[in-house]
Design a protein around this motif. Structure first.
Motif, short mmCIF file in Angstrom:
data_model
loop_
_atom_site.label_atom_id
_atom_site.label_comp_id
_atom_site.label_asym_id
_atom_site.label_seq_id
_atom_site.Cartn_x
_atom_site.Cartn_y
_atom_site.Cartn_z
N ARG A 54 9.98 3.89 8.02
CA ARG A 54 8.84 3.42 8.79
C ARG A 54 8.85 1.90 8.84
NH1 ARG A 54 3.18 5.94 7.32
NH2 ARG A 54 4.07 7.63 8.56
N ILE A 55 8.88 1.35 10.07
CA ILE A 55 8.92 -0.10 10.28
C ILE A 55 7.59 -0.54 10.88
CG2 ILE A 55 10.09 -1.99 11.46
CD1 ILE A 55 12.62 -0.28 11.51
N HIS A 56 6.91 -1.42 10.18
CA HIS A 56 5.62 -1.94 10.63
C HIS A 56 5.85 -3.26 11.37
CE1 HIS A 56 1.34 -2.85 10.58
NE2 HIS A 56 1.61 -4.02 10.03
N SER A 104 0.81 -1.22 0.00
CA SER A 104 0.00 0.00 0.00
C SER A 104 0.84 1.27 0.00
CB SER A 104 -0.92 0.01 1.22
OG SER A 104 -0.17 0.22 2.41
N GLY A 105 2.12 1.15 0.32
CA GLY A 105 2.98 2.32 0.42
C GLY A 105 2.99 2.95 1.80
N HIS A 106 2.34 2.31 2.77
CA HIS A 106 2.28 2.88 4.11
C HIS A 106 3.62 2.77 4.84
CE1 HIS A 106 1.62 2.53 8.51
NE2 HIS A 106 0.76 3.51 8.32
N SER A 107 4.36 1.68 4.63
CA SER A 107 5.59 1.42 5.38
C SER A 107 6.72 1.02 4.45
CB SER A 107 5.36 0.33 6.44
OG SER A 107 4.34 0.71 7.34
N ASP A 108 7.94 1.07 4.98
CA ASP A 108 9.14 0.71 4.21
C ASP A 108 9.63 -0.69 4.52
OD1 ASP A 108 9.56 3.40 2.99
OD2 ASP A 108 9.81 3.98 5.08
N LEU A 109 9.56 -1.09 5.78
CA LEU A 109 9.93 -2.43 6.21
C LEU A 109 8.82 -2.96 7.10
CD1 LEU A 109 12.75 -0.51 6.42
CD2 LEU A 109 13.75 -2.76 6.81
#
Length: 449
Positions: free
Chosen positions: A227-229, A142-147
Motif C-alpha cells: 500500500r502506497i500513500h 499507524s500501520g495503515h500503509s507500507d510506503l
C-alpha cells in the motif's frame, strides 16, 4: 504482513501494527521512530541551513523521537567537514560518509543499517514544504500503509517550477504509466518514506544505485501489492539544483527498460513481498465469506467474450467445408480447451501443471453441456426452418451460448476449480519485552553488488 499482538477479532483482515505510543517520549532513551536521510554530494553551501531548518521543524512539531542522517556521497568539497560539524553541534543529527557516489547507494546503506521503524528521505534543497512531513509518515506509524510519497502532480498540490522541469516530470510519469503500468502519480519527488520491516524485504530487490532507485522501489512495491500513500505537497523548484536533467532522464529510461523486462519474464521474486506485507489474496479469506467472486466474475466475463469471438470465427471457418452441427462441435471443442486454460489461469488463479489434465477433462464435460444446449438450439432451428440463413444460425448460437454462460460459470467455480485452500494465518512478528511487536527490520548481511 505485521499484525497487532492482540488477536484480530473474527471477521477482520490481518492488520499492520501501530507503533507503541510511548516512543513519542523524548525523555526515554529508545531508538528513534523516524530516521530521515538527506543524501548530499558537494553541498557545503546548502547543507547547514537545510539541516538546521529541518531539525528545528522536527523538534517543534514532530511528536515522536527522530534522527536526521546526512548521507555524504563521496563529496570532494567541504561537505564532510560541514556535515560532521552539524552532527557534533545538533542533537539527533548524525553524519555518514560513503566513498562511492549514488543517491540510491546512500539510501540503501543508511536505511539498511538504521534502527528506526520508519525511514524517509528528503532532497537537501528542501523544496517540499516541511508541513507535509507528518502527513507523510503518519500512515506508516499507524500501520495503515507500507510506503508514502509526496506528489507534485495531484490537483491539490501547489508547485512553482519552470516549464522544462514540469514537462520532463510529467512525461516521465506518463512513460511509467504506459510501460510499467504504474499507478502512483509522482515518481521523482524527493520526498518519500517506508516502514523498516518492508525495507528489509524490498531493498535487496532494488538494483539501481542512482536516481532511478526510488522509482524502481515504488514499481516493485506496487506490483507486490504494498500500500502506497500519496501526499499532495507544496513544492518550490530550486533554480540552483545540480541535477543534470538529460543525463538523469537517460539513466531513468534505461532503468525502466531493465525493470520492465524483469517483470515481463517473471525474474523478480515479488512473492517475498506479497507475503507477509503485500495485498495477498490469502489475507482476505475470512471464515464463512466466499472470496474472489467479483474478481472471478469479471475475469470470467472477459474470457467469455474473447472465447465467444474465437468460437464464432472458428464456426464460420469450419462452416465453409462442413455442416452446421459438425462446425459447431469442432468450434466448441477447440474454443473449450482454450477457454478452460484461460479461466484456469486468469479467472481462478490456478498456476502450474498440477491437475491441469484433470481440469481440462472436467472442462470438456462443461463443454458437453454447452454442446447439448447449442446443438439442441440448432436442431430446433432446423425443425422450424429448413433452410435458415447463416446470420440466423449465428444469432441462435449467440443466444444459446449466453444461456449456457451462467451454468458454465457455476460448474467451473464449484466443480472444476473449487477453492480448497484454507485461510492462511498471518506470519507472526517478533515481540518486544513489553509485549508490543517490534517493527524494526531484521538486519541481515547483504552480499556486495
Amino acid at each position: 504482513m505485521p499484525t497487532d499482538s492482540a488477536k484480530a477479532p473474527s471477521g477482520t483482515l490481518p492488520r499492520r501494527a501501530h507503533l507503541p505510543a510511548h516512543s513519542a517520549r523524548h525523555d526515554v532513551p529508545t531508538a528513534p521512530v523516524l530516521d530521515i536521510v538527506i543524501p548530499v554530494h558537494n553541498e557545503e553551501k546548502d547543507l547547514p541551513p537545510s539541516v538546521r531548518r529541518l531539525h528545528d521543524h522536527l523538534t517543534r512539531t514532530f511528536p515522536y523521537r527522530f534522527r536526521v542522517t546526512i548521507a555524504d556521497n563521496a563529496s570532494t568539497d567541504r561537505t564532510p567537514r560541514v556535515g560532521a560539524g552539524l552532527a557534533a553541534r545538533l542533537p539527533d543529527v548524525r553524519y555518514v560518509r560513503l566513498e562511492e557516489k549514488g543517491r540510491g547507494r546512500a539510501l540503501r546503506a543508511v536505511w539498511s543499517a538504521s534502527d528506526a521503524p520508519v525511514l524517509a528521505y528528503m532532497d537537501v534543497d528542501l523544496s517540499t514544504d516541511l508541513n507535509a512531513l507528518l502527513p507523510l509518515v503518519a500512515p506508516l506509524i499507524s500501520g495503515h500503509s507500507d510506503l508514502a510519497i509526496g506528489s507534485r502532480l495531484t490537483r491539490s498540490s501547489r508547485v512553482v517550477r519552470g516549464g522544462k522541469r514540469e514537462f520532463v516530470s510529467r512525461a516521465y510519469n506518463l512513460i511509467l504509466r504506459g510501460s510499467l503500468h504504474a499507478r502512483f502519480s509522482d515518481a521523482q519527488c524527493g520526498f518519500k518514506a517506508l516502514r523498516a520491516d518492508v525495507a528489509g524485504e524490498l531493498l535487496p530487490l532494488v538494483e539501481d544505485t542512482g536516481w532511478f532507485f526510488d522509482t524502481e522501489m515504488l514499481v516493485l512495491a506496487e506490483r507486490a501489492g504494498l500500500r502506497i500513500h500519496e501526499v499532495p505537497v507544496d513544492w518550490v523548484d530550486d533554480p540552483d539544483s545540480s541535477v543534470h536533467i538529460v543525463k538523469t532522464a537517460a539513466e531513468d529510461l534505461k532503468g525502466v527498460w531493465r525493470v520492465g523486462r524483469a517483470l515481463a519474464v517473471g525474474a523478480l521474486p515479488l512473492d517475498r513481498l506479497a507475503r507477509p506485507f503485500g495485498d495477498d489474496p490469502r489475507d482476505r479469506r475470512l471464515p464463512g465469506v466466499p472470496g474472489g467472486l467479483a474478481r472471478q466474475l469479471v475475469g470470467f466475463c472477459a474470457v467469455g467474450v474473447l472465447s465467444t469471438l474465437f468460437y464464432l470465427l472458428l464456426y464460420s471457418a469450419f462452416r465453409t467445408f462442413t455442416g452446421a452441427q459438425a462446425a459447431n462441435a469442432l468450434a466448441l471443442l477447440v474454443s473449450a480447451v482454450a477457454n478452460t486454460a484461460a479461466n484456469r489461469r486468469l479467472t481462478f488463479g490456478v498456476r502450474g501443471p498440477a491437475r491441469a489434465v484433470r481440469h481440462q477433462a472436467q472442462g470438456l464435460v462443461v463443454f458437453a453441456v454447452g454442446l447439448a444446449l447449442t446443438s439442441g438450439s440448432l436442431a430446433a432451428l432446423d425443425a422450424a426452418a429448413d433452410d435458415a440463413a447463416h446470420g440466423t444460425e449465428l444469432a441462435v448460437l449467440v443466444v444459446a451460448n449466453l444461456a449456457a454462460t451462467v451454468l458454465r460459470f457455476l460448474l467451473l467455480r464449484t466443480w472444476v476449480f473449487p477453492d480448497r485452500r484454507a485461510p492462511v494465518a498471518p506470519r507472526a512478528r517478533p515481540q518486544s519485552p513489553d509485549g508490543l511487536e517490534s517493527l524494526a527490520a531484521p538486519k541481515t548481511p547483504r552480499s556486495p553488488r
